[in-house]
Design a protein around this motif. Sequence first.
Motif, mmCIF file in Angstrom:
data_model
loop_
_atom_site.group_PDB
_atom_site.id
_atom_site.type_symbol
_atom_site.label_atom_id
_atom_site.label_comp_id
_atom_site.label_asym_id
_atom_site.label_seq_id
_atom_site.Cartn_x
_atom_site.Cartn_y
_atom_site.Cartn_z
ATOM 1 N N TYR A 30 0.872 -1.174 0.000
ATOM 2 C CA TYR A 30 0.000 0.000 0.000
ATOM 3 C C TYR A 30 0.909 1.224 0.000
ATOM 4 C CZ TYR A 30 -4.268 2.612 1.084
ATOM 5 O OH TYR A 30 -5.341 3.461 1.028
ATOM 6 N N LEU A 54 -9.937 -5.380 2.481
ATOM 7 C CA LEU A 54 -9.149 -6.369 3.223
ATOM 8 C C LEU A 54 -10.061 -7.268 4.047
ATOM 9 C CD1 LEU A 54 -6.189 -4.182 4.550
ATOM 10 C CD2 LEU A 54 -6.103 -5.881 2.713
ATOM 11 N N PRO A 64 -4.532 -11.886 3.345
ATOM 12 C CA PRO A 64 -3.818 -10.691 2.905
ATOM 13 C C PRO A 64 -2.711 -10.284 3.882
ATOM 14 C CG PRO A 64 -6.044 -10.118 3.689
ATOM 15 C CD PRO A 64 -5.777 -11.544 4.073
ATOM 16 N N VAL A 66 -0.204 -7.040 4.306
ATOM 17 C CA VAL A 66 -0.049 -5.681 3.777
ATOM 18 C C VAL A 66 1.312 -5.119 4.187
ATOM 19 C CG1 VAL A 66 -0.990 -3.329 3.850
ATOM 20 C CG2 VAL A 66 -2.540 -5.301 3.952
ATOM 21 N N VAL A 118 -8.797 -1.200 9.951
ATOM 22 C CA VAL A 118 -9.286 -2.540 9.613
ATOM 23 C C VAL A 118 -10.177 -3.049 10.752
ATOM 24 C CG1 VAL A 118 -8.615 -4.951 9.214
ATOM 25 C CG2 VAL A 118 -7.350 -3.104 8.091
ATOM 26 N N VAL A 168 -5.366 -10.077 9.671
ATOM 27 C CA VAL A 168 -4.694 -9.346 8.601
ATOM 28 C C VAL A 168 -3.416 -8.804 9.217
ATOM 29 C CG1 VAL A 168 -4.789 -7.355 7.044
ATOM 30 C CG2 VAL A 168 -6.895 -8.603 7.607
#
Length: 291
Positions: A30, A54, A64, A66, A118, A168
């Motif tokens: 990102y 996500l 995922p 990140v 998130v 995540v």
Amino acid sequence: MEDSQTKARILIEALPYIRAFSGKTFVIKYGGSTRKGEEQTSPRPEDISFADDLVLLVHIGIRPVVIHGGGPEITRMMNRLGLESRFVDGLRVTDRPTMEVVEMVLSGKINRELVTLVQKRGGRAVGLAGRDGNLLLGERKRKDLGFVGQIRSVNTEVLDLLDRHRYVTIVAPIGVDEEGDPLNINADDAAAEIAGALKAEKLIMMTDTPGVLDAEQKLIATLTPPKVREMLENGAIHGGMVPKIQGCLRALEAGVRKVHVVDGRIPHSLLLEIFTPEGVGTEILGGETPS
Ligand SMILES: Nc1ncnc2c1ncn2[C@@H]1O[C@H](COP(=O)(O)OP(=O)(O)OP(=O)(O)O)[C@@H](O)[C@H]1O
Ligand SMILES: [Mg+2]
């Protein structure tokens, strides 16, 4: 009525992709460039839609991981503290005070913000720096760049641990060297190395352009490594796209199946790239079978 039919069609169209990708790992860089806007107290709309994407990925069984950048925000904080930003060959010269700011901004601010977001959107997230669990072990790149580092090995154990509990994982690109000192690692490199080490299904580079553009600034939907090398050589790919694309090539060589360059400024570009046949950005195919 028509509208609801469209919604149903979209869901059905996504089904083969959901089936194919369930249980697979996607590594997502990102980019700091997607968050160029001036500092705001409330989350940015593009960050919210990214967090929603996500959460959705996790719920359909995708894993995922990140890695985030943060160049523009580091520069802003340096200015606020009255420190000067210096770059050599596009790399931030990182003395000790600069390294402190890099860690504060990446681990202390951006990483926290993404984790919080998130969780606010209903997901489970844990933030790490590449120093944690020796995830990113490396060494200093050059004498004149201070703490700027390159990765020597990736220890994925901590990622596997979190994945088992369906978190995540959001990683700040800060490595550690043999002495335990921090390393300022290019986020594109960190994402590429982690994707390779995890043998990820996809590496997705989210940035501030529609994808890889040709010399006429037209979006290229599909590329192959030979074509990409040609574009690197003739300068059609330049600047911040160079480390990104070099990372993409290394990831493909390490066994990542497909790499994508996607516009992080467009809401839900991540989902559109993954779950529609046409995609929205650029895909770079590995060796064999395109899918
Ligand atoms: N062929 C190309 N196609 C698209 N963008 C290109 C190309 N060649 C060079 N670029 C440049 O690369 C930039 C993207 O890299 P940049 O390093 O600025 O962003 P980022 O990596 O997403 O952010 P950060 O480095 O802060 O994490 C684009 O904004 C564009 O100016
Ligand atoms: Mg960059």
